[in-house]
Design an enzyme around this catalytic site. Structure first.
Site, short mmCIF file in Angstrom:
data_model
loop_
_atom_site.label_atom_id
_atom_site.label_comp_id
_atom_site.label_asym_id
_atom_site.label_seq_id
_atom_site.Cartn_x
_atom_site.Cartn_y
_atom_site.Cartn_z
N GLY A 215 80.36 14.45 -14.77
CA GLY A 215 80.23 13.04 -15.17
C GLY A 215 79.11 12.29 -14.46
O GLY A 215 79.05 11.06 -14.53
N HIS B 162 91.60 20.78 -12.84
CA HIS B 162 90.38 19.97 -12.99
C HIS B 162 90.16 19.17 -11.71
O HIS B 162 91.12 18.72 -11.08
CB HIS B 162 90.52 19.05 -14.20
CG HIS B 162 89.21 18.41 -14.58
ND1 HIS B 162 88.69 17.35 -13.89
CD2 HIS B 162 88.32 18.73 -15.54
CE1 HIS B 162 87.52 17.02 -14.43
NE2 HIS B 162 87.27 17.83 -15.43
N GLU C 290 89.33 16.26 -11.24
CA GLU C 290 89.93 14.91 -11.26
C GLU C 290 91.42 15.00 -10.91
O GLU C 290 91.97 14.09 -10.28
CB GLU C 290 89.70 14.27 -12.64
CG GLU C 290 88.24 13.86 -12.80
CD GLU C 290 87.70 13.89 -14.21
OE1 GLU C 290 88.50 13.88 -15.17
OE2 GLU C 290 86.47 13.93 -14.36
N ASN D 268 86.60 18.58 -23.24
CA ASN D 268 87.62 17.87 -22.47
C ASN D 268 87.44 16.37 -22.73
O ASN D 268 86.55 15.74 -22.15
CB ASN D 268 87.46 18.20 -20.98
CG ASN D 268 88.41 17.42 -20.10
OD1 ASN D 268 89.38 16.83 -20.59
ND2 ASN D 268 88.15 17.40 -18.80
N LYS E 250 89.23 14.03 -21.85
CA LYS E 250 89.79 13.22 -20.74
C LYS E 250 90.64 12.08 -21.33
O LYS E 250 91.34 12.30 -22.31
CB LYS E 250 88.68 12.70 -19.83
CG LYS E 250 87.69 13.77 -19.42
CD LYS E 250 86.86 13.37 -18.25
CE LYS E 250 85.73 14.37 -18.05
NZ LYS E 250 85.14 14.29 -16.73
N GLU F 34 83.13 24.26 -12.09
CA GLU F 34 82.66 22.89 -12.28
C GLU F 34 82.34 22.27 -10.92
O GLU F 34 83.24 21.76 -10.24
CB GLU F 34 83.74 22.06 -12.96
CG GLU F 34 84.15 22.59 -14.33
CD GLU F 34 84.69 21.48 -15.21
OE1 GLU F 34 84.05 21.21 -16.23
OE2 GLU F 34 85.71 20.88 -14.86
N SER G 291 78.09 17.92 -16.63
CA SER G 291 76.95 17.27 -17.28
C SER G 291 76.18 18.17 -18.25
O SER G 291 74.96 18.05 -18.39
CB SER G 291 76.01 16.66 -16.22
OG SER G 291 76.70 15.66 -15.49
C1 PEP Z 1 84.61 17.87 -17.23
O1 PEP Z 1 85.26 16.83 -17.13
O2 PEP Z 1 85.19 18.96 -17.24
C2 PEP Z 1 83.15 17.77 -17.31
C3 PEP Z 1 82.44 18.85 -17.18
O3 PEP Z 1 82.63 16.51 -17.53
P1 PEP Z 1 81.10 16.14 -17.88
O4 PEP Z 1 80.65 17.12 -18.93
O5 PEP Z 1 81.15 14.75 -18.37
O6 PEP Z 1 80.33 16.32 -16.63
#
Ligand code: PEP
Length: 251
Positions: A173, A95, A97, A10, A12, A167, A213
């Site tokens: 993040g 997601h 976000e 992703n 983003k 997630e 992460s």
């Molecule tokens: C994501 O945005 O789906 C995600 C898992 O981000 P990160 O790997 O940076 O935590």
């Protein structure tokens, strides 16, 4: 039947330039990737078509979002019909976000999921709890509440086009990855819930991937967990270690 390992990158709203995105795809194109992993790359909307054209053919492109209407006066949105016309096979929906910053409810996410499936687009459906919810012991309740409106709108056969991405919001993040125990226990609970709320067959065949992460150092251990069928990767998808994550299921 074994569930195929799945890794999504992703991107983003990154990286900043066209050149940087092309370089990223070129690095993926020349990498030695485990052919048993299903790989999906999700760039910002404006780059979907050009990157699809240059991405290696054994990988797929995903949109990061879509609306639920086919067309009309919805400035700034993109429709599942348009994604289908552009032959974009996947979309990320729900997601955290989108849920947090853009106030998407689980009902909206479910309506979008239904609309994407109706146009033949597969969905990476994101769910997950906040830190406060985990600390209050509400993880299972939150995940189930996010899944329920989707379950209400889907037929059993639709689930072959869904990848559930667990997630935890506190791990996205932040550099704070869930422990193996947390990821396994939560994803086992999600599978048990799918078994009860949809069917044992759907629970057994649906990929449940982990996001939060994931990086080149922690992916191998997480990939071994019985209920972790792959990863959704944000930050590390922009780095060379993404190749190690794609290959983390290799024995
Ligand atoms: C994501 O945005 O789906 C995600 C898992 O981000 P990160 O790997 O940076 O935590």
């Amino acid at each position: 039947m074994a569930r195929q390992f799945f890794v999504g990158g992703n991107l983003k709203m990154n990286p900043d330039t066209v050149a940087a995105k092309v370089a990223l795809i070129k690095a993926i194109n020349v990498a030695d990737l485990d052919p048993t992993t299903e790989l999906v790359i999700s760039p910002p909307t404006i780059y979907l078509l050009p990157l699809k054209d240059i991405l290696r053919k054994d990988a797929k492109i995903a949109a990061q979002n879509c609306y639920f209407k086919d067309s009309g006066a919805f400035t700034g949105e993109i429709s599942p019909a348009q994604l289908a016309d552009a032959e974009i096979p996947f979309v990320i929906l729900g997601h955290s976000e989108r849920r947090t910053l853009f106030h998407e409810t689980s009902e909206i996410v479910a309506t979008k999921t239904r609309a994407a499936l109706d146009k033949g687009i597969s969905v990476i459906l994101c769910i997950g709890e906040t830190l406060a919810q985990r600390e209050a012991g509400e993880t299972a309740k939150v995940n189930e509440a996010q899944l329920e409106p989707v379950i209400d709108l889907l037929k059993e056969s639709d689930w072959s086009k869904i990848v559930v991405a667990y997630e935890p919001v506190w791990a996205i993040g932040t550099g704070k990855v869930a422990t193996s125990q947390q990821a396994q226990d939560t994803q086992k609970d999600i599978r048990a819930f799918l078994s009860k709320a949809v069917s044992p067959a759907v629970a057994e065949s649906t990929r449940i991937i982990y996001g939060g992460s994931v990086n080149g150092s922690n992916c191998k251990e997480l990939a071994k967990l019985p209920d972790v069928d792959g990863f959704l990767v944000g930050g590390a998808s922009l780095k060379p270690e993404f190749v190690d994550i794609v290959n983390s299921n290799k024995v």
